[in-house]
Write a protein that holds these residues in place. Structure first.
Motif, PDB file in Angstrom:
ATOM      1  N   SER A   1      13.287  -0.124   4.806  1.00 35.26           N
ATOM      2  CA  SER A   1      13.145   0.094   6.249  1.00 35.26           C
ATOM      3  C   SER A   1      11.971  -0.713   6.785  1.00 35.26           C
ATOM      4  O   SER A   1      12.058  -1.325   7.859  1.00 35.26           O
ATOM      5  CB  SER A   1      12.943   1.589   6.537  1.00 35.26           C
ATOM      6  N   TYR A   2      10.868  -0.743   6.040  1.00 36.40           N
ATOM      7  CA  TYR A   2       9.706  -1.542   6.444  1.00 36.40           C
ATOM      8  C   TYR A   2      10.067  -3.017   6.585  1.00 36.40           C
ATOM      9  O   TYR A   2       9.632  -3.709   7.501  1.00 36.40           O
ATOM     10  CB  TYR A   2       8.590  -1.361   5.413  1.00 36.40           C
ATOM     11  N   GLU A   3      10.914  -3.515   5.676  1.00 43.03           N
ATOM     12  CA  GLU A   3      11.284  -4.924   5.698  1.00 43.03           C
ATOM     13  C   GLU A   3      12.454  -5.215   6.643  1.00 43.03           C
ATOM     14  O   GLU A   3      12.976  -6.325   6.660  1.00 43.03           O
ATOM     15  CB  GLU A   3      11.616  -5.394   4.278  1.00 43.03           C
ATOM     16  N   ASP A   4      12.874  -4.212   7.408  1.00 37.88           N
ATOM     17  CA  ASP A   4      13.905  -4.387   8.429  1.00 37.88           C
ATOM     18  C   ASP A   4      15.279  -4.661   7.821  1.00 37.88           C
ATOM     19  O   ASP A   4      16.176  -5.198   8.494  1.00 37.88           O
ATOM     20  CB  ASP A   4      13.524  -5.509   9.410  1.00 37.88           C
TER      21      ASP A   4
ATOM     22  N   ARG B   1      17.641   0.030   9.225  1.00 41.95           N
ATOM     23  CA  ARG B   1      17.107   0.319  10.549  1.00 41.95           C
ATOM     24  C   ARG B   1      17.363   1.791  10.879  1.00 41.95           C
ATOM     25  O   ARG B   1      18.384   2.139  11.502  1.00 41.95           O
ATOM     26  CB  ARG B   1      17.730  -0.605  11.601  1.00 41.95           C
TER      27      ARG B   1
ATOM     28  N   GLU C   1       3.419  -0.848  10.394  1.00 35.35           N
ATOM     29  CA  GLU C   1       4.729  -0.255  10.674  1.00 35.35           C
ATOM     30  C   GLU C   1       5.399   0.274   9.412  1.00 35.35           C
ATOM     31  O   GLU C   1       6.634   0.307   9.301  1.00 35.35           O
ATOM     32  CB  GLU C   1       5.663  -1.244  11.391  1.00 35.35           C
TER      33      GLU C   1
ATOM     34  N   ARG D   1       5.088 -10.360   8.480  1.00 35.96           N
ATOM     35  CA  ARG D   1       5.568  -9.322   7.578  1.00 35.96           C
ATOM     36  C   ARG D   1       6.069  -9.997   6.297  1.00 35.96           C
ATOM     37  O   ARG D   1       6.984 -10.825   6.332  1.00 35.96           O
ATOM     38  CB  ARG D   1       6.694  -8.528   8.234  1.00 35.96           C
TER      39      ARG D   1
ATOM     40  N   CYS E   1       8.097  -9.850   2.941  1.00 37.29           N
ATOM     41  CA  CYS E   1       9.250  -9.050   2.527  1.00 37.29           C
ATOM     42  C   CYS E   1       9.716  -9.455   1.136  1.00 37.29           C
ATOM     43  O   CYS E   1      10.629 -10.272   0.976  1.00 37.29           O
ATOM     44  CB  CYS E   1      10.377  -9.214   3.541  1.00 37.29           C
TER      45      CYS E   1
ATOM     46  N   HIS F   1       9.354 -12.383   7.197  1.00 36.58           N
ATOM     47  CA  HIS F   1      10.399 -11.953   8.128  1.00 36.58           C
ATOM     48  C   HIS F   1       9.737 -11.281   9.318  1.00 36.58           C
ATOM     49  O   HIS F   1       9.328 -10.119   9.251  1.00 36.58           O
ATOM     50  CB  HIS F   1      11.372 -10.988   7.448  1.00 36.58           C
TER      51      HIS F   1
END
Length: 593
Positions: free
Chosen positions: A33-36, A39, A68, A538, A540, A564
Motif C-alpha cells: 500500500s505504501y508503494e502504491d 490502493r 505516508e 518514494r 519502491c 515511484h
C-alpha cells in the motif's frame, strides 16, 4: 502430553509458523500500500478495504505515519470477514491487482515461503529483550528481521532447507571455510598481507599442497559445492585451482549472510565471500573489479577521515583491507552474460568491530534497534531503560550519533556511504548510551559527485566508485536512514518509548538543523542535497522486485528503477497529510508540532 506423530508439528512450531505468516501478511499489506501497488479504500473510522479479484477483499484498521506509511493493527486484518494469516494465499489473491504474470507469481511464492520459513525459525529462537541486550554483536545479528521495507526479504534462492538451517544467520550455527589456491593467471591479491588469518600448523599443511605463486582464498562450504566444484570444474581438473582443505576456525554469518565473523578469534578479520544465491533483488556474488579495488577505497577513506576532526570523532570505518579476485576465463569473454556469472569467486577481509572498541564499549547494528524480543519488548526500550537517560533523551542521542557521519560525509565531502541498518554499527558506552558509529561496505556502496575532484583519491578507486547526482547521493540518507530505518523506528518510539511519531520526526529535523548550524559555511550544500525538501522520492523496492527486474537475470545490477512518485517529507512541518486524512494524533496540516 503425547509426542506429536511424525510429520505433525508441535504446538510451539505451529504457533511460530502462524505468527510469522501473520506478521508477513501485515507487512505485505502495509508495504504494498505504501508503494502504491495496492490502493486501500477508506471505510471511515480508520478502517480500510482492499478489493482484489474473484470476490476477495481484505479489510483492516490502520493509521498513517511518516512518508505516508501504513501502520496496520495486526489483529484487524480480515479476508472476506474472517481472520487472515496466510501471506501466500494473499499473494495469489492479489496477483491480478499487482499485475503479476504466472512465472513472476511462482517465483515470488518461492521467495515468500522461504522468507516465511526463515521468520518462523527466527521466532522459535528469539530471546527476550533482556537477553538481547546482554548479547554480543554476533549473537544479536541472529535476531535480525531482515530489510524492514521488503516483503520477500529472506528468499535466499539457491539455498535448500538444510542449507538455510546450516548457514542462515537466524540459525545461529557455525561453519568452517575451505581454502583453495588459484593460479595467478586467474587470481590477484590486493591490500595487506593475510599473516595471522591462518594458524602456523594450518599454513604449513596448506603450503605443502599449494603450488608456488598460487593465490590463496577461503570459500564458503555452500559456494564450494554450488559454484566452485561445478562452474570451475575444468580448472580443478587441470590444476589451476587446488583445494587446500578446511581451516579449523569457526565462523558465524552476520545478517547479510555472506559476511562471516570468526567466533574462535574475534580479533581476526571478518571475511566477505560470494554465495550463489539471490536475495532481496540481487545475486550475492562479489564482482572482480570492486573486490580488487576495495583496499584502495578503504585506504583513501581512512586518510580522509584522519584529516577531518569531525569524522575522526564521530565514526570508525571498518576498512576492507585485503581482497582476492578470481576471474572465470570463459565467462569473462561473455560481457553480456547475467552479472552473477561475473561475480563467482572472490574474498574480502574487513576489520572487525573489535578493532575500534574501547574498554566497556558494546557494538550493535543499527538494524538491531528494530528488533523486538519474544516478550514483546523492543531492544531499544530495554537499552533506554538501562541507560541513565530519559527515553526521549536516549532516543535523541541515538539519532544524533547515527546521523553525524552520513550528514558530514555528504555535505562536507560530497560523498555518500550506504548507512542502512546493517552497514551502520552503533557503539554504546558501558551505560548503554550511544556514543558513536562504525560504518562498513565501501567497495560497492560509496558514491561520489560527478565532476568533483577528490583530494588523494587513487586512480584505482576513482575508476570504481560510481558518480551520482546530488539528488541520488541524498538518498543515502533520505532512503537508507530516514525511510529505511527511522520510519519503523518511529513506531517503536511511539509504542515503547513514549515519544509520539510527530515528535520523533521533530527530533530528527532538530539534528539536521543542528548540523547546519554547526557548519554554516556549507549552506549551499545543504540546499543542494535537499534533506528538508517538502517532497521526497518514494523508493519502491517491492514494486521493482515484483514488477521490474527483481526476478530477471540482467547484465547489470544498476538497471533497477526503484522510484515511484513522491511522498511528503516528515521532516518538514508544513508537509501535507495523506490524501485520505491526517494520521492519528497529528494536526490537520500534518505539521506534527
Amino acid at each position: 502430553m503425547p509426542a506429536p506423530r511424525l510429520g505433525e508439528p508441535s504446538v510451539e512450531e505451529d504457533t511460530a509458523w502462524r505468527d510469522a505468516g501473520h506478521a508477513l501478511l501485515v507487512r505485505a499489506l502495509a508495504e504494498l500500500s505504501y508503494e502504491d501497488m495496492l490502493r486501500p479504500e477508506t471505510l471511515g473510522g480508520g478502517n480500510y478495504r482492499v478489493t482484489l479479484g474473484d470476490g476477495v477483499e481484505y479489510t483492516f484498521t490502520a493509521t498513517r505515519g511518516g512518508f505516508e506509511s501504513w501502520r496496520i493493527a495486526p489483529e484487524s486484518v480480515l479476508r472476506n470477514g474472517r481472520p487472515a494469516a496466510d501471506p501466500m494465499e494473499f499473494l495469489v489473491d492479489a496477483r491480478a491487482t499487482l499485475g503479476l504474470d504466472g512465472p513472476t507469481t511462482a517465483e515470488a511464492l518461492r521467495e515468500l515461503v522461504a522468507t516465511w520459513s526463515a521468520d518462523a525459525l527466527l521466532r522459535r529462537n528469539l530471546p527476550t529483550a533482556k537477553v538481547l541486550a546482554d548479547a554480543d554483536y554476533v549473537e544479536l545479528e541472529s535476531a535480525q528481521g531482515g530489510h524492514p521495507a521488503m516483503v520477500l526479504n529472506k528468499g535466499r534462492l539457491g539455498f535448500t532447507a538444510s542449507d538455510a538451517e546450516a548457514y542462515a544467520p537466524e540459525a545461529g550455527r557455525t561453519l568452517r571455510l575451505t581454502w583453495i589456491a588459484v593460479h595467478p593467471s586467474l587470481a590477484s591479491a590486493h591490500g595487506v598481507t593475510l599473516d595471522g588469518e591462518l594458524d602456523a600448523e594450518t599454513t604449513r599443511a596448506f603450503a605443502a599442497k599449494a603450488p608456488a605463486g598460487y593465490v590463496w582464498l577461503p570459500v564458503h562450504p555452500f559456494h564450494l559445492d554450488a559454484c566452485v566444484r561445478t562452474l570451475f570444474a575444468p580448472y580443478l581438473a587441470d590444476g589451476r585451482i587446488v583445494v587446500l582443505g578446511e581451516a579449523p576456525d569457526r565462523y558465524r554469518a552476520l545478517a547479510s549472510v555472506r559476511t562471516l565473523v570468526n567466533v574462535d578469534h574475534p580479533e581476526k578479520r571478518n571475511v566477505k565471500v560470494p554465495l550463489l544465491i539471490r536475495n532481496t533483488l540481487v545475486w550475492r556474488g562479489l564482482p572482480a573489479e570492486p573486490t580488487a579495488g576495495a583496499p584502495a577505497v578503504s585506504a583513501w577513506l581512512h586518510s580522509m577521515q584522519a584529516a577531518d576532526p569531525f569524522l575522526a570523532t564521530h565514526v570508525d570505518l571498518l576498512g576492507e583491507v585485503a581482497s582476492v579476485a578470481v576471474r572465470h576465463p570463459l565467462f569473462d569473454r561473455i560481457p553480456d552474460a547475467p552479472y552473477r556469472y561475473h561475480e563467482l569467486l572472490a574474498a574480502v577481509w574487513r576489520e572487525p568491530v573489535q578493532t575500534y572498541l574501547r574498554a566497556g564499549d558494546k557494538a550493535r547494528s543499527l538494524a538491531s534497534m528494530l528488533v523486538v524480543g519474544s516478550d514483546g519488548r523492543a531492544l531499544a526500550a530495554e537499552l533506554a531503560a538501562r541507560s541513565p537517560l530519559a527515553p526521549r533523551e536516549w532516543l535523541r542521542t541515538l539519532l544524533a550519533v547515527v546521523l553525524a557521519a552520513p550528514l558530514h560525509a555528504l555535505h562536507a565531502h560530497d560523498l555518500a556511504f550506504c548507512p542502512h541498518g546493517e552497514n551502520t554499527v552503533v557503539v554504546f558506552g558501558p551505560d548503554d548510551v550511544p556514543v558513536r558509529t562504525m560504518l562498513k561496505d565501501f567497495a560497492e556502496d560509496v558514491n561520489l559527485l560527478p565532476g568533483r575532484e577528490y583530494p588523494g583519491l587513487p586512480r584505482e578507486a576513482d575508476r570504481l566508485l560510481p558518480r551520482w547526482s546530488e539528488g541520488e547521493l541524498a538518498h543515502s540518507i533520505i532512503t537508507a536512514v530516514f525511510a529505511g530505518v527511522f520510519r519503523p523506528l518511529a513506531v517503536i518510539a511511539e509504542t515503547q518509548l513514549g515519544v509520539a511519531e510527530p515528535e520523533f520526526w521533530t527530533l530528527v529535523r532538530a539534528e539536521v538543523d543542528a548540523y547546519r548550524d554547526r557548519f554554516p559555511e556549507l549552506a549551499e550544500r545543504h540546499a543542494a542535497y535537499g534533506l528538508t525538501a517538502a517532497e521526497v522520492e518514494r523508493i519502491c523496492l517491492n514494486r521493482e522486485q515484483l514488477t521490474g527486474g527483481g526476478f530477471h537475470d540482467r547484465a547489470e545490477k544498476e538497471e533497477f528503477e526503484i522510484v515511484h512518485g513522491t511522498v511528503p517529507n516528515p521532516l518538514v512541518r508544513e508537509a501535507a497529510a495523506p490524501a485520505d486524512g491526517p494520521a492519528d494524533g497529528m494536526p490537520a496540516d500534518g505539521a506534527g508540532r
